[in-house]
Design an enzyme around this catalytic site. Sequence first.
Site, PDB file in Angstrom:
ATOM      1  N   HIS A 148     -63.068 -77.132  85.012  1.00  0.00           N
ATOM      2  CA  HIS A 148     -63.159 -78.212  86.008  1.00  0.00           C
ATOM      3  C   HIS A 148     -64.613 -78.659  86.168  1.00  0.00           C
ATOM      4  CE1 HIS A 148     -62.123 -80.058  90.072  1.00  0.00           C
ATOM      5  NE2 HIS A 148     -63.435 -79.917  90.160  1.00  0.00           N
ATOM      6  N   GLU A 149     -65.505 -77.708  86.400  1.00  0.00           N
ATOM      7  CA  GLU A 149     -66.909 -78.069  86.666  1.00  0.00           C
ATOM      8  C   GLU A 149     -67.543 -78.735  85.443  1.00  0.00           C
ATOM      9  OE1 GLU A 149     -67.638 -78.152  89.572  1.00  0.00           O
ATOM     10  OE2 GLU A 149     -66.493 -76.588  90.573  1.00  0.00           O
ATOM     11  N   GLU A 191     -62.097 -86.165  90.523  1.00  0.00           N
ATOM     12  CA  GLU A 191     -61.611 -84.804  90.786  1.00  0.00           C
ATOM     13  C   GLU A 191     -60.352 -84.486  89.965  1.00  0.00           C
ATOM     14  OE1 GLU A 191     -62.077 -81.810  92.495  1.00  0.00           O
ATOM     15  OE2 GLU A 191     -64.101 -82.570  92.253  1.00  0.00           O
ATOM     16  N   TYR A 224     -68.137 -90.813  92.981  1.00  0.00           N
ATOM     17  CA  TYR A 224     -67.513 -89.661  93.640  1.00  0.00           C
ATOM     18  C   TYR A 224     -67.169 -89.950  95.104  1.00  0.00           C
ATOM     19  CZ  TYR A 224     -66.528 -84.646  93.979  1.00  0.00           C
ATOM     20  OH  TYR A 224     -65.920 -83.430  94.126  1.00  0.00           O
ATOM     21  N   HIS A 277     -60.911 -84.292  97.007  1.00  0.00           N
ATOM     22  CA  HIS A 277     -60.139 -83.138  96.543  1.00  0.00           C
ATOM     23  C   HIS A 277     -58.676 -83.229  96.982  1.00  0.00           C
ATOM     24  CE1 HIS A 277     -64.339 -81.735  96.562  1.00  0.00           C
ATOM     25  NE2 HIS A 277     -63.972 -81.093  95.471  1.00  0.00           N
ATOM     26  N   ASP A 293     -60.316 -87.171 101.481  1.00  0.00           N
ATOM     27  CA  ASP A 293     -61.286 -86.372 100.718  1.00  0.00           C
ATOM     28  C   ASP A 293     -60.893 -86.423  99.242  1.00  0.00           C
ATOM     29  OD1 ASP A 293     -63.326 -83.775 101.091  1.00  0.00           O
ATOM     30  OD2 ASP A 293     -61.950 -83.569  99.387  1.00  0.00           O
ATOM     31  N   HIS A 315     -66.708 -82.338  84.944  1.00  0.00           N
ATOM     32  CA  HIS A 315     -67.480 -83.315  85.725  1.00  0.00           C
ATOM     33  C   HIS A 315     -68.624 -83.890  84.888  1.00  0.00           C
ATOM     34  CE1 HIS A 315     -65.605 -83.347  89.611  1.00  0.00           C
ATOM     35  NE2 HIS A 315     -65.727 -82.054  89.802  1.00  0.00           N
TER      36      HIS A 315
HETATM   37 ZN   LIG Z   1     -64.743 -80.932  91.313  1.00  0.00          ZN
END
Ligand SMILES: [Zn+2]
Length: 207
Positions: free
Chosen positions: A22-23, A46, A37, A109, A107, A26
């Site tokens: 995931h990271e 996300e 974002y 997320h 948000d 990005h």
């Molecule tokens: Zn993330």
Amino acid sequence: MTYGDGDGTSYGPLVSLDVAGHEMSHGVTENTAGLTYSGESGGLNEATSDIFGTMVEFFANNASDPGDYLIGEQFDLKKHLGFRRMDNPASDGSSLNCWSATAGSADVHYSSGIGNHFFYLLSEGSGAKTLNGVSYNSPTCNGSTVTGIGRDAAANIWYRALTVYMTSSTNYSGARTATLNAAKDLYGAGSTQYNAVASAWSAVSVS
Ligand SMILES: [Zn+2]
């Protein structure tokens, strides 16, 4: 990259393979579509990381961490379900399953849930399914039945949409167009894959 520490009670350190994927995804987004974002583009940013983090986990095919559509189950010390799931994102009480006009104020997320839900439906289809010992049951927002086209085709479509068609301001409606264009390039207009992309977006209320 910064990974959370967890609290040692509910969550251990957030260093599982899916979260690492995931990271790092990005970074891919930052250097391709550059999705801003915040708002709906932030939700797509996300979702892209959850999608490719999940694909990394499936690709690794590690017997001690089999592929699944759960995010972070490895460090979920109590429930082993993680903090997001793609078949039914809203089951966590905060994430969105379906697009609405207010999605952009959630948000990122949580608004990612719409994209995650789309990707699950496109890959696996709607309804009940068990995969690598994990039970899923993916609803649709419009009562339709969606037939999946498999993870690899779905990921190819998302990657091409991200790297060729999405821009910093792409919203969910734009993501529908981007993935349809990607599916047309890869599989042809009117192909099973192309039609499934349209069905899966309609099933999460994105037109
Ligand atoms: Zn993330």
